[in-house]
Structures are given as structure tokens and as C-alpha cells.
Design a protein around this motif. Structure first.
Motif, PDB file in Angstrom:
ATOM      1  N   GLN A 141       0.838  -1.206   0.000  1.00  0.00           N
ATOM      2  CA  GLN A 141       0.000   0.000   0.000  1.00  0.00           C
ATOM      3  C   GLN A 141       0.866   1.247   0.000  1.00  0.00           C
ATOM      4  OE1 GLN A 141      -3.328  -0.797   0.048  1.00  0.00           O
ATOM      5  NE2 GLN A 141      -3.686   1.296  -0.536  1.00  0.00           N
ATOM      6  N   GLU A 142       1.891   1.227   0.831  1.00  0.00           N
ATOM      7  CA  GLU A 142       2.806   2.364   0.945  1.00  0.00           C
ATOM      8  C   GLU A 142       3.491   2.638  -0.399  1.00  0.00           C
ATOM      9  OE1 GLU A 142       5.039   5.341   2.976  1.00  0.00           O
ATOM     10  OE2 GLU A 142       3.499   4.080   3.871  1.00  0.00           O
ATOM     11  N   ARG A 143       3.935   1.593  -1.043  1.00  0.00           N
ATOM     12  CA  ARG A 143       4.695   1.760  -2.284  1.00  0.00           C
ATOM     13  C   ARG A 143       3.820   2.091  -3.487  1.00  0.00           C
ATOM     14  NH1 ARG A 143       8.204  -2.731  -5.577  1.00  0.00           N
ATOM     15  NH2 ARG A 143       8.847  -1.299  -7.201  1.00  0.00           N
ATOM     16  N   TRP A 144       2.644   1.495  -3.570  1.00  0.00           N
ATOM     17  CA  TRP A 144       1.879   1.565  -4.801  1.00  0.00           C
ATOM     18  C   TRP A 144       0.687   2.521  -4.785  1.00  0.00           C
ATOM     19  CZ3 TRP A 144       3.847  -0.665  -9.043  1.00  0.00           C
ATOM     20  CH2 TRP A 144       4.825  -1.634  -8.859  1.00  0.00           C
ATOM     21  N   ALA A 145       0.251   2.993  -3.625  1.00  0.00           N
ATOM     22  CA  ALA A 145      -0.959   3.820  -3.619  1.00  0.00           C
ATOM     23  C   ALA A 145      -0.866   5.095  -2.787  1.00  0.00           C
ATOM     24  CB  ALA A 145      -2.144   2.984  -3.108  1.00  0.00           C
TER      25      ALA A 145
END
Length: 97
Positions: free
Chosen positions: A10-14
Motif C-alpha cells: 500500500q505504501e509503495r503503490w498507492a
């Protein structure tokens, strides 16, 4: 697998997309299912994310995170159908009253 791996995805992609508000991970009481509910500021922000994000890369990262789990693990609730908010409950309880 811990929820930390999903939170990292979640942190990396959104998280950096405009309108992203939060993500909540709900684990079933029997421990067999995890649901990720993402809160966006508006449906338009969500649609922009869907149209411009690297969905293939994100799904590959999710699939990798699911590898090695015992039992059946699969990313679901991607693609059609998608959902819109039909009704939201009240916000947090006011503390100043």
C-alpha cells in the motif's frame, strides 16, 4: 505472511496518489481472509489512481506477497466489479462536547 507486507505494498503503490486518505486491513476472526479497504477523498481521485497506476506491477507485488502461504491465497476484488460508496457512517466521536 504478516499484514506488514501488505501495508508495504500500500505504501509503495498507492499512498502517494492525490486523494489517497487511508487503508484498513480487516482480518476475519477465523484468520482465513484479509480485506483491504482503501479510502479516497473522491471517486475521481480513485478513478485517476485506477487509470494511471501500474496495476500489473501492483498485482505482481501482491501475488509475490501471497506466495508461500499455506492453503489457497489469491488477490480478489480487483478489476470488475469495482464499488462506489453507497453510504458512509458518521465520523469519529467528537471529544470536545
Amino acid at each position: 505472511m504478516s499484514l506488514w507486507r501488505l501495508a508495504e505494498i500500500q505504501e509503495r503503490w498507492a499512498r502517494f496518489y492525490p486523494g489517497y486518505r487511508s487503508a484498513r486491513f480487516h482480518v476475519s476472526t477465523d484468520g482465513t481472509r484479509v480485506y483491504n479497504i482503501v479510502h479516497w477523498a473522491s471517486e475521481a481521485d480513485y478513478r485517476t489512481f485506477v487509470e494511471t497506476s501500474d496495476t500489473d506491477g501492483r498485482m505482481a507485488a501482491i501475488s509475490k506477497a501471497l506466495q508461500g502461504l499455506s492453503g489457497k491465497a489469491e488477490p480478489r476484488m480487483t478489476g470488475i466489479p469495482t464499488y462506489t460508496v453507497a453510504r458512509a457512517g458518521p465520523g469519529p466521536q467528537r471529544l470536545d462536547s
